[in-house]
Design an enzyme around this catalytic site. Structure first.
Site, PDB file in Angstrom:
ATOM      1  N   GLU A 182       0.823  -1.284  -0.109  1.00 29.19           N
ATOM      2  CA  GLU A 182       0.097  -0.023   0.068  1.00 29.19           C
ATOM      3  C   GLU A 182       0.763   1.313   0.087  1.00 29.19           C
ATOM      4  O   GLU A 182       0.559   2.209   0.839  1.00 29.19           O
ATOM      5  CB  GLU A 182      -0.882   0.103   1.137  1.00 29.19           C
ATOM      6  CG  GLU A 182      -2.004  -1.234   1.212  1.00 29.19           C
ATOM      7  CD  GLU A 182      -3.092  -1.124   2.175  1.00 29.19           C
ATOM      8  OE1 GLU A 182      -2.978  -0.321   3.128  1.00 29.19           O
ATOM      9  OE2 GLU A 182      -3.878  -2.018   2.249  1.00 29.19           O
ATOM     10  N   GLU A 310      -5.108  -8.637   0.011  1.00 32.24           N
ATOM     11  CA  GLU A 310      -5.863  -8.566   1.314  1.00 32.24           C
ATOM     12  C   GLU A 310      -7.430  -8.261   1.020  1.00 32.24           C
ATOM     13  O   GLU A 310      -7.699  -7.423   0.265  1.00 32.24           O
ATOM     14  CB  GLU A 310      -5.238  -7.006   2.002  1.00 32.24           C
ATOM     15  CG  GLU A 310      -4.055  -7.238   2.827  1.00 32.24           C
ATOM     16  CD  GLU A 310      -3.714  -5.997   3.485  1.00 32.24           C
ATOM     17  OE1 GLU A 310      -4.383  -5.218   4.125  1.00 32.24           O
ATOM     18  OE2 GLU A 310      -2.120  -5.571   3.497  1.00 32.24           O
TER      19      GLU A 310
HETATM   20  O1  AHR Z   1      -4.792  -5.633   7.383  1.00 25.87           O
HETATM   21  C1  AHR Z   1      -4.842  -4.486   8.217  1.00 25.87           C
HETATM   22  C2  AHR Z   1      -4.307  -3.548   7.393  1.00 25.87           C
HETATM   23  O2  AHR Z   1      -5.176  -2.947   6.269  1.00 25.87           O
HETATM   24  C3  AHR Z   1      -2.818  -3.705   6.563  1.00 25.87           C
HETATM   25  O3  AHR Z   1      -1.811  -3.625   7.559  1.00 25.87           O
HETATM   26  C4  AHR Z   1      -3.005  -2.610   5.630  1.00 25.87           C
HETATM   27  O4  AHR Z   1      -1.798  -2.963   4.500  1.00 25.87           O
HETATM   28  C5  AHR Z   1      -4.287  -2.509   5.241  1.00 25.87           C
HETATM   29  O5  AHR Z   1      -4.452  -1.032   5.168  1.00 25.87           O
END
Ligand code: AHR
Length: 503
Positions: A182, A310
């Site tokens: 990110e 994610e």
């Molecule tokens: O999964 C929680 C957080 O969400 C992670 O650290 C990040 O990559 C995302 O914003």
């Protein structure tokens, strides 16, 4: 892939499955996990020394068993946002010498008692592949190269020897490496512009593949439908023999990562929200094709897939990350997770990997207490899909009515359909068809004609449902039935039903 034919709600829906209409292989890595140094995911989650449930390594045996039950094929580590200030060298070698550091992502102190060797040992015990994210915030390319050397090299070199000195002779052969996490986000230490990121990612990729051409590199994308995605894909998915040993079948970038969390307090918005991820996958896949065409990448280089590293349902009133982001899930969330998984099966052609965020305690269906584990409602669709929705994704036609209310995000309406029955199907390698049907309605059982199941066939029926979409301990049931000649089946309100049969 599912084609949808909208009909009035009063008409009887029809689902047609043809086991010969295979579309693409469902990658095993679709059912991946993610463990971050955040809240109680590592400490108190997978690593809990001193707890009677832990083994001699300090690993929670009940969590290991749950991961094995889930047959989790790959686990991402160590973050997430955490990785943007993480120095892997802090977490190797004698424990008493490891430094404590500020963790800037989650405002905590990192003890470094659990690091690379512990995680890789845990992966070996679980029987899963590791997937490491590189520090693109405060980390350097030298550090990244050193980490790959430590994990993968069998040469007589400094970091490979450090691994040996730390007790591990054989290289671990870590295959998957992410080029940051990110990096577009304002919350990220070292946030970058897309231009700066693309330059850096490409140069790092070249060096990393020069060191170890066998690794799989994953580019850091955003949602799949942003100008960041479009730009970094165009700049980095190109054909360049440098760093590839002259190979005409390899590329520096092997997958493009995207992240989406969906959520809404409203049940129907909650369960239809994952359809936005479906469109995101299609858009990102098109951006990849466009880059390949414009950059003249030869067809001998395999098409780069999406690494959805994610994804999950994350309550709109987010439990703060600094407090561990522990979520209390409902049946509605379990059904949303089932729709998410349907999305991955339908889009199998484009999905190289997907990782639920996260595997334990943090935004997770699996919770630990000092005494054991608790499985929240989304656990059950995960187990069913990971067990049965494997093999080839099948084309399905769904004729039914559609939810026409508001969606979250709003752009789903007019872009992606939202049928009352959300469906995917898989042909497993043993010849069994698994048909997953989510009836997203809150209180309307839907009698449906099913085409493709022979009359008299033995059908295994798995159901995840409950009394209300707000129920927190929704359960799972299994029964065996003989398929009726009427070919009709009633999908209960607010349920996931998985039907398994030989066609
Ligand atoms: O999964 C929680 C957080 O969400 C992670 O650290 C990040 O990559 C995302 O914003």
């Amino acid at each position: 892939m599912t084609s949808f034919t909208k009909i009035p709600d009063e008409e009887r829906p029809v689902i047609s499955v043809d086991a010969t209409h295979t579309i693409a292989r469902i990658e095993a890595n679709t059912y991946g996990g993610f463990t971050e140094h955040m809240g109680r995911c590592i400490y108190g989650g997978i690593y809990d020394p001193g707890n009677p449930l832990s083994d001699e390594n300090g690993f929670r045996t009940d969590v290991i068993k749950a991961m094995k039950d889930l047959n989790v094929p790959v686990v991402r580590y160590p973050g997430g946002n955490f990785v943007a200030t993480y120095h892997w060298l802090d977490g190797v070698g004698p424990r008493e010498k490891r430094p404590k550091r500020h963790d800037l992502a989650w405002a905590g102190v990192e003890s470094n008692q659990f690091g690379t060797d512990e995680f890789l040992k845990w992966c070996e015990i679980v029987g899963t592949e590791p997937y490491f994210a590189l520090n693109f915030g405060t980390g350097t390319l030298d550090e990244a190269l050193a980490w790959v050397e430590y994990c993968n090299s069998d040469a007589d070199t400094f970091y490979a020897n450090l691994r040996r000195q730390n007790g591990r002779e054989k290289p671990y052969k870590v295959k998957y490496w992410a080029l940051g996490n990110e990096m577009w986000g304002p919350w990220q230490v070292g946030q970058m512009t897309k231009e700066a990121y693309a330059d850096k990612a490409y140069q790092w990729a070249k060096a990393l593949k020069l060191l170890d051409p066998s690794i799989v590199l994953i580019l850091c994308g955003e949602t799949g439908y942003s100008s960041w995605d479009s730009y970094v894909i165009k700049e980095c998915i190109r054909y360049d023999l440098h760093g590839l040993g002259g190979s005409t079948t390899a590329s520096l970038i092997d997958m493009h990562s995207i992240h989406i969390y969906t959520a809404s307090d409203d049940h129907l918005k909650n369960v239809t929200a994952p359809r936005s991820a479906e469109r995101a996958i299609q858009i990102a896949a098109s951006l990849i094709d466009l880059a390949r065409i414009e950059n003249k990448v030869p067809h001998t280089v395999p098409r780069q897939k999406i690494c959805f590293d994610e994804w999950n349902v994350w309550d709109p009133q987010r439990a703060p990350g600094e407090k561990g982001a522990e979520e209390a899930y409902t049946l509605s969330d379990a059904l949303a997770v089932a729709v998410w998984l349907n999305v991955f099966v339908r889009q199998a052609e484009h999905i190289g990997m997907a990782n639920i965020a996260q595997s334990v305690n943090v935004i997770s269906p699996l919770m630990t207490t000092k005494e054991g584990i608790v499985k929240q409602p989304p656990w059950w669709p995960l187990v069913l899909f990971s067990k049965y929705m494997r093999g080839q994704s099948l084309a399905v036609n769904v004729r039914c009515g559609e939810y026409e209310g508001q969606t979250s995000p709003g752009w789903i309406r007019g872009t992606v359909e939202t049928p009352w029955l959300d469906v995917s199907a898989a042909l497993q390698d043993n010849g069994v068809v698994s048909l997953a049907v989510v009836n997203i309605t809150e209180n309307r059982a839907i009698e449906t004609q099913l085409k493709g199941i022979p009359a008299g066939a033995k059908v295994e029926v798995h159901k995840v449902t409950g009394k209300s979409v707000l129920e927190r301990d929704a359960g799972i049931s299994k029964e065996d039935i003989t398929w009726p000649s009427s070919h009709c089946f009633e999908f209960p309100a607010a349920s996931l039903t998985l039907l398994r049969y030989k066609p």
